[in-house]
Motif scaffolding. Sequence first.
Motif, PDB file in Angstrom:
ATOM      1  N   GLU A  14       1.208  -1.012  -0.265  1.00 62.53           N
ATOM      2  CA  GLU A  14      -0.260  -0.517  -0.010  1.00 62.53           C
ATOM      3  C   GLU A  14       0.906   1.667   0.212  1.00 62.53           C
ATOM      4  O   GLU A  14       1.966   1.406   0.692  1.00 62.53           O
ATOM      5  CB  GLU A  14      -0.829   0.220   1.219  1.00 62.53           C
ATOM      6  CG  GLU A  14      -1.573  -1.116   0.793  1.00 62.53           C
ATOM      7  CD  GLU A  14      -1.800  -2.144   2.077  1.00 62.53           C
ATOM      8  OE1 GLU A  14      -0.793  -2.671   2.986  1.00 62.53           O
ATOM      9  OE2 GLU A  14      -3.031  -2.455   2.534  1.00 62.53           O
ATOM     10  N   LEU A  15       0.441   2.055  -0.852  1.00 63.41           N
ATOM     11  CA  LEU A  15       0.938   3.653  -0.999  1.00 63.41           C
ATOM     12  C   LEU A  15       2.539   3.231  -1.651  1.00 63.41           C
ATOM     13  O   LEU A  15       3.265   4.285  -0.956  1.00 63.41           O
ATOM     14  CB  LEU A  15       1.160   3.819   0.090  1.00 63.41           C
ATOM     15  CG  LEU A  15      -0.450   4.930   1.348  1.00 63.41           C
ATOM     16  CD1 LEU A  15       0.020   5.147   2.024  1.00 63.41           C
ATOM     17  CD2 LEU A  15      -1.051   5.403   0.095  1.00 63.41           C
ATOM     18  N   LEU A  23      -3.783  10.069  -5.082  1.00 65.15           N
ATOM     19  CA  LEU A  23      -5.688   9.147  -5.478  1.00 65.15           C
ATOM     20  C   LEU A  23      -6.132   9.386  -3.877  1.00 65.15           C
ATOM     21  O   LEU A  23      -7.834  10.064  -3.590  1.00 65.15           O
ATOM     22  CB  LEU A  23      -5.773   7.783  -5.742  1.00 65.15           C
ATOM     23  CG  LEU A  23      -7.254   7.431  -6.368  1.00 65.15           C
ATOM     24  CD1 LEU A  23      -7.650   8.106  -7.083  1.00 65.15           C
ATOM     25  CD2 LEU A  23      -6.955   5.301  -6.402  1.00 65.15           C
ATOM     26  N   TYR A  24      -5.943   8.631  -2.640  1.00 64.25           N
ATOM     27  CA  TYR A  24      -6.352   8.828  -1.554  1.00 64.25           C
ATOM     28  C   TYR A  24      -6.672  10.268  -1.238  1.00 64.25           C
ATOM     29  O   TYR A  24      -7.446  11.293  -0.872  1.00 64.25           O
ATOM     30  CB  TYR A  24      -5.320   7.803  -0.524  1.00 64.25           C
ATOM     31  CG  TYR A  24      -5.277   6.768  -0.814  1.00 64.25           C
ATOM     32  CD1 TYR A  24      -6.954   6.295  -0.862  1.00 64.25           C
ATOM     33  CD2 TYR A  24      -4.498   5.981  -0.879  1.00 64.25           C
ATOM     34  CE1 TYR A  24      -7.214   4.784  -0.128  1.00 64.25           C
ATOM     35  CE2 TYR A  24      -5.236   4.519  -0.860  1.00 64.25           C
ATOM     36  CZ  TYR A  24      -5.986   3.877  -1.094  1.00 64.25           C
ATOM     37  OH  TYR A  24      -6.776   2.203  -0.397  1.00 64.25           O
ATOM     38  N   GLN A  25      -5.634  10.947  -1.505  1.00 68.67           N
ATOM     39  CA  GLN A  25      -5.268  12.812  -1.229  1.00 68.67           C
ATOM     40  C   GLN A  25      -7.147  13.206  -1.650  1.00 68.67           C
ATOM     41  O   GLN A  25      -7.359  13.821  -0.851  1.00 68.67           O
ATOM     42  CB  GLN A  25      -4.812  13.407  -0.868  1.00 68.67           C
ATOM     43  CG  GLN A  25      -3.148  12.138  -0.296  1.00 68.67           C
ATOM     44  CD  GLN A  25      -2.096  13.247  -0.790  1.00 68.67           C
ATOM     45  OE1 GLN A  25      -1.869  13.638  -2.021  1.00 68.67           O
ATOM     46  NE2 GLN A  25      -0.895  13.711   0.010  1.00 68.67           N
ATOM     47  N   GLN A  26      -7.009  13.054  -3.182  1.00 69.75           N
ATOM     48  CA  GLN A  26      -8.040  13.770  -3.869  1.00 69.75           C
ATOM     49  C   GLN A  26      -9.535  13.329  -2.885  1.00 69.75           C
ATOM     50  O   GLN A  26     -10.109  13.527  -3.140  1.00 69.75           O
ATOM     51  CB  GLN A  26      -7.508  13.483  -5.303  1.00 69.75           C
ATOM     52  CG  GLN A  26      -6.819  14.482  -5.884  1.00 69.75           C
ATOM     53  CD  GLN A  26      -5.965  14.170  -6.927  1.00 69.75           C
ATOM     54  OE1 GLN A  26      -6.523  13.193  -7.898  1.00 69.75           O
ATOM     55  NE2 GLN A  26      -4.817  14.598  -7.622  1.00 69.75           N
ATOM     56  N   PRO A  51     -13.363  11.023   8.575  1.00 64.76           N
ATOM     57  CA  PRO A  51     -12.630  11.382   9.395  1.00 64.76           C
ATOM     58  C   PRO A  51     -13.190  12.426   9.577  1.00 64.76           C
ATOM     59  O   PRO A  51     -14.023  13.259   9.229  1.00 64.76           O
ATOM     60  CB  PRO A  51     -11.409  11.674   8.648  1.00 64.76           C
ATOM     61  CG  PRO A  51     -12.131  11.907   6.975  1.00 64.76           C
ATOM     62  CD  PRO A  51     -13.163  10.937   7.110  1.00 64.76           C
ATOM     63  N   ASP A  52     -12.302  13.376  10.701  1.00 66.21           N
ATOM     64  CA  ASP A  52     -12.840  15.142  11.439  1.00 66.21           C
ATOM     65  C   ASP A  52     -12.917  15.686   9.980  1.00 66.21           C
ATOM     66  O   ASP A  52     -11.484  16.114   9.704  1.00 66.21           O
ATOM     67  CB  ASP A  52     -11.699  14.625  12.722  1.00 66.21           C
ATOM     68  CG  ASP A  52     -12.007  16.638  12.686  1.00 66.21           C
ATOM     69  OD1 ASP A  52     -12.922  17.281  12.772  1.00 66.21           O
ATOM     70  OD2 ASP A  52     -11.781  16.609  14.179  1.00 66.21           O
ATOM     71  N   PRO A  53     -13.501  16.356   9.528  1.00 73.15           N
ATOM     72  CA  PRO A  53     -13.964  17.030   8.679  1.00 73.15           C
ATOM     73  C   PRO A  53     -12.693  18.376   9.076  1.00 73.15           C
ATOM     74  O   PRO A  53     -12.620  18.786   8.033  1.00 73.15           O
ATOM     75  CB  PRO A  53     -14.895  17.810   8.233  1.00 73.15           C
ATOM     76  CG  PRO A  53     -15.947  17.356   9.605  1.00 73.15           C
ATOM     77  CD  PRO A  53     -15.099  16.270  11.071  1.00 73.15           C
ATOM     78  N   GLU A  69      -4.007   5.803   8.556  1.00 71.88           N
ATOM     79  CA  GLU A  69      -5.703   4.141   8.796  1.00 71.88           C
ATOM     80  C   GLU A  69      -5.789   3.546   7.620  1.00 71.88           C
ATOM     81  O   GLU A  69      -6.497   1.962   7.430  1.00 71.88           O
ATOM     82  CB  GLU A  69      -6.497   5.509   8.404  1.00 71.88           C
ATOM     83  CG  GLU A  69      -6.983   6.583   9.475  1.00 71.88           C
ATOM     84  CD  GLU A  69      -7.364   5.723  11.008  1.00 71.88           C
ATOM     85  OE1 GLU A  69      -8.319   4.608  10.241  1.00 71.88           O
ATOM     86  OE2 GLU A  69      -7.485   6.174  11.817  1.00 71.88           O
ATOM     87  N   ILE A  70      -4.128   3.239   6.599  1.00 75.49           N
ATOM     88  CA  ILE A  70      -4.631   2.726   5.069  1.00 75.49           C
ATOM     89  C   ILE A  70      -4.494   1.027   5.924  1.00 75.49           C
ATOM     90  O   ILE A  70      -4.087   0.768   6.906  1.00 75.49           O
ATOM     91  CB  ILE A  70      -3.750   2.929   4.299  1.00 75.49           C
ATOM     92  CG1 ILE A  70      -4.183   2.208   2.922  1.00 75.49           C
ATOM     93  CG2 ILE A  70      -2.202   2.737   4.510  1.00 75.49           C
ATOM     94  CD1 ILE A  70      -3.415   3.435   1.995  1.00 75.49           C
ATOM     95  N   GLY A  71      -5.596   0.608   4.924  1.00 76.67           N
ATOM     96  CA  GLY A  71      -5.496  -0.920   4.840  1.00 76.67           C
ATOM     97  C   GLY A  71      -5.841  -1.747   3.850  1.00 76.67           C
ATOM     98  O   GLY A  71      -6.657  -1.161   2.567  1.00 76.67           O
ATOM     99  N   SER A  72      -5.952  -3.017   4.227  1.00 70.00           N
ATOM    100  CA  SER A  72      -6.806  -4.339   3.038  1.00 70.00           C
ATOM    101  C   SER A  72      -7.723  -5.059   3.565  1.00 70.00           C
ATOM    102  O   SER A  72      -7.193  -5.171   4.850  1.00 70.00           O
ATOM    103  CB  SER A  72      -5.883  -4.465   2.581  1.00 70.00           C
ATOM    104  OG  SER A  72      -6.459  -5.195   1.412  1.00 70.00           O
ATOM    105  N   ASN A  73      -9.012  -4.757   2.918  1.00 68.13           N
ATOM    106  CA  ASN A  73      -9.953  -6.067   3.408  1.00 68.13           C
ATOM    107  C   ASN A  73     -10.196  -6.819   1.854  1.00 68.13           C
ATOM    108  O   ASN A  73     -10.602  -7.368   1.558  1.00 68.13           O
ATOM    109  CB  ASN A  73     -11.066  -5.084   3.761  1.00 68.13           C
ATOM    110  CG  ASN A  73     -11.837  -4.643   2.352  1.00 68.13           C
ATOM    111  OD1 ASN A  73     -11.773  -4.201   1.267  1.00 68.13           O
ATOM    112  ND2 ASN A  73     -13.191  -3.838   2.902  1.00 68.13           N
ATOM    113  N   MET A  74      -8.849  -7.481   1.373  1.00 67.89           N
ATOM    114  CA  MET A  74      -8.904  -8.309   0.348  1.00 67.89           C
ATOM    115  C   MET A  74      -9.583  -9.283   0.650  1.00 67.89           C
ATOM    116  O   MET A  74      -8.661  -9.897   2.011  1.00 67.89           O
ATOM    117  CB  MET A  74      -7.853  -7.904  -0.665  1.00 67.89           C
ATOM    118  CG  MET A  74      -6.995  -6.773  -0.859  1.00 67.89           C
ATOM    119  SD  MET A  74      -5.750  -6.265  -1.767  1.00 67.89           S
ATOM    120  CE  MET A  74      -5.707  -7.891  -3.133  1.00 67.89           C
TER     121      MET A  74
END
Length: 137
Positions: A14-15, A23-26, A51-53, A69-74
């Motif tokens: 990841e990343l 992509l995640y940021q956008q 997330p907190d706005p 927070e990134i993770g996978s549920n693959m």
Amino acid sequence: SSNPFAPPIIDLGELSNPADLTLYQQALQIYVSAINAAVQAVDPQYQLVFPDPAILNDLGLVTAFIQEEIGSNMHFQCHCRMAPLNQGGVVDSTGHVYGVYNLIVADNSIAPISMDGAPLASAYLIAKNISQILRGF
């Protein structure tokens, strides 16, 4: 590890590609902000919780949030594909691993093609069929 009881180390990378982080940021800064605003326009009592706005307009905070927070549920499937050996297969139609004595795989890793969606039913089907084959031995 040479210890068969050691838990596997799985690195999904990841990343590892900088484009993934962008992509995640956008996604968070553009889409989540827009969805939050649209839902609040319909119901002003709606509150985005995670997330907190407050972080959405700060690239540094957004990046830190993603990295934490990134993770996978693959659902892993097809990495021990059932197919003829000369076609890239790892196991035969009975789950036996080619070239290994008495090793049988009975999970979604032997599926010849990936399923769309959660593969629980196919995991049960594979396990049931392999268990019936084993009863015959």
